[in-house]
Structure formats: structure tokens, C-alpha cells
Design an enzyme around this catalytic site. Sequence first.
Site, PDB file in Angstrom:
ATOM      1  N   ASN A  18      -0.583   7.902  -7.227  1.00 14.50           N
ATOM      2  CA  ASN A  18      -0.974   9.382  -7.133  1.00 14.50           C
ATOM      3  C   ASN A  18       0.019  10.261  -7.925  1.00 14.50           C
ATOM      4  OD1 ASN A  18      -2.694  10.610  -4.991  1.00 14.50           O
ATOM      5  ND2 ASN A  18      -2.030   9.036  -3.931  1.00 14.50           N
ATOM      6  N   ARG A  37       0.327   3.515  -3.242  1.00 10.70           N
ATOM      7  CA  ARG A  37      -0.247   4.830  -3.028  1.00 10.70           C
ATOM      8  C   ARG A  37       0.642   6.003  -3.593  1.00 10.70           C
ATOM      9  NH1 ARG A  37       0.099   5.006   2.049  1.00 10.70           N
ATOM     10  NH2 ARG A  37      -2.022   3.746   2.382  1.00 10.70           N
ATOM     11  N   SER A  48       0.948  -1.105   0.037  1.00 11.16           N
ATOM     12  CA  SER A  48      -0.164   0.075   0.027  1.00 11.16           C
ATOM     13  C   SER A  48       0.844   1.137  -0.012  1.00 11.16           C
ATOM     14  CB  SER A  48      -0.853   0.082   1.156  1.00 11.16           C
ATOM     15  OG  SER A  48      -0.262   0.289   2.362  1.00 11.16           O
TER      16      SER A  48
END
Lengths: 157, 257
Positions: free
Chosen positions: B201, B197, B193
Amino acid sequence: MSINATLIGQMITFALLVWFTMKYIWPPLFDSLEERKKKIADGLAAAEKGQESIVLAEKKAKQVLKEAKEQSSEIVSLAQKRANEIVEESKHTAKQEGERLIISAKSQVEQEIQQAKEGLRKEISTLAIAAAQQILGAEIDKAKHQDILNKVSNQLG
Amino acid sequence: MATEAHAEGATGYIIHHLTALRVGEGFWSLHLDTLFFSVLLGGIFIWFFKNAAEKATAGVPGLAQNFAEMIIEFVDQQVKDSFHGHSKLIAPLALTIFCWVFLWNFMDMFPVDILPGIAGLMGIEYLRVVPSTDLNATFAMSISVFCLIIFYSIKIKGPIGFAKELMFQPFGPWLTPFNLLLKLVEEIAKPISLALRLFGNLYAGELIFILIALLPWYIQPLLSFPWAIFHILIITLQAFIFMVLTIVYLSMAHEDH
């Protein structure tokens, strides 16, 4: 989007960066921060202490001033008292001196009167003899009538 | 534009921008652009902070020292808030992650064609300037953090303590296989994660910049300006999230139940 050996290269780079940061960057900067914190705290404490001592000093100064005022007023009142005393004393002395002078003057006058009387007495007797000589002429013998002359001069005294 | 020679329409342009400069084949290949920019940015980070650290005094700080101290205090505050153990590693680790990831992400603020264009003039065909749009970079960092999590878990709790935690929590010894499965998923989800992440992004952000760059020039500023401003928030936030989650994960690794 393939995972490849770049991953390993990046991990090595990351490890090196973390090691370097841990060894050479974090400690000096963090220490300087802590040191400054301490310095500021010390400074603030010192300032507070200074303020306190100022208050104390002001208090003390007031006390001293008050004491000085009291002392000076005491001195002034003492001086006044003393001055009054001196004036009184000098008045007294002057009076005494005056009286003394009067007394001595009086006694001198008396003495002079006495002397004058004495002189007059002597002169009267001479004058009386001279007058009697004038009146009686050469008949009267001084030695013969010594008694009478003495009586007269005694009466004059 | 240097890229035009290789672009076949919009798709070609996008693909070109998202292709890494790669040498070698298969697993043993390297993304030179990612390595180059991350090492360069790491060097900038080290240079700046080393400079500040060398001149560090407890007296009146200079501009660089002031800025470095601001970041250090910020990171230190985050560490103090979330991490309750004693560790010499964690604060410098958090600082490195925050600054390095921020600098990676910051490469996104350069107009999408400038650096690849310059590289193209120099004969370099592909150039992807944002290291955080490379899964290798984000996974390298998150796997390193994962290794630290495992290391500290074993170091603090002991091998048996850690094994017990994996097997007997959260539902007690009667559900050991289930616990183990749950814990393994939980642990492995952490690096995945973290990496995805950040990657997601920044990849999406870069893609949007590229899409905007495909529009007519008179529309571009209207879109790229607000997106760039929004992106300032995103790049800082992503760096911050990566750092805070690292601290939290390591703090969890330090907690002995």
C-alpha cells in the site's frame, strides 16, 4: 528490494519500543483514565445522592412548615379564647364591683340618714325645750318635767 | 532539484527515489534511512506519550494527555473487542504498532522531493523517507508479531497442545499431513500478509506521488491534492489494519480448543 540486516535492527527497535510502552507509557495513562472514570462515577453518584437529599429536605421542610402553621393557628385560637375569657371575667368582676360599690354606698347613705336622724332627734329635743322655755318661760322646771320631755323625744324617734 | 544530477529521465528519477541509503554489501548491509527515520519516529512517539504519561492526572487533562488518552482508549477498545484473554503485553503492543506504523506512513505526506532534496544538499545521495516502503521494516514488525504468536501459542496451549492443533485441525487425525500443511501455510501467511499489505500500500502510494511529481507543475496539484487526501485515509487505515490483525492473531493464539 533486498532483505538485509536492517530487518534485525528494526526488530530490535520494535522490541525496545514495545518494552518501553509497556513499562512506562501504558500503565500511567491507563490508570489515570480508570481513575478519572471512577471519579466521574463517584461524582455522579454523589450528585444523585445530593438530589435525593434535597427532595427529602424539601419534604421535611414542608412538613415542618405545616406543623408550624397548625401550631400557630392553634395558638391564635387559644389566645382568642383566652382573651374572650378575660373580657368576660373582667366584665363579671366589674359588675360585682359595681354592685358592691352600690351596696356600700347605699349602706353609707343609710348610716348617714340614721346619723342625721339621731342629730335631728337631739336637736329637736333641745329646740323643743327651748321653744317650751320660750312659751312657758321660766316656770317650767327642767327637772320636774323630765318625764314629759322624754315622752316627746321618744315620739319623735 | 538535487536529484536531477543523478536522474536519467523519468525512470532514473523514480529509481533514485526508491533506492535506499545503504551501507555494506550482501545481507549484512543496513538501510540507514529506514533505521534513522523509524528510530526518529519511534522517539517522537515515545517522547509524546511519555510526556503525557508523566503529567497524567485523573483530573482535568491537558491537551497532550487528552490526545494520548484518546488514542489509548481507542486502542484499548479494539483490544477489548477482539481479545478476550488477559495479557499485559497486548494493549501496549497494539498501541506501539498503531502509532509507529502511522508515523512511518505519515512520512509519505511530505512532498516527495523535500527531504531527499535537503539530504542531497548535505551530500547524501539516496534517501527513502518512508520506512514502510522498506520491506525490512514491515517484515521486522510482522516477524516480531509472528514470534509472539508462536510464543503465546506454545505458552497457552502447551507444546503438545500446539502440536496437536497443528496436526489434528481442522480435519481430524486421519488427515494429519494435510492438516499440518494447511496449518503451516495459514501460520506463515500471517506475517507475510501483514508485511506485504503494509509495504504494498505504501510503496504504491509513494510511487504514485513520484509519478505525479513527474508531471508538469500545473497538473500536479490537481492530482496530488486528491491523492494526498485519499492517502490520509490509507495511512491511518493501514496502521489500524496492522494493529487489529495483530490483536486478532494473538487472540487466536490465546484460544485453547
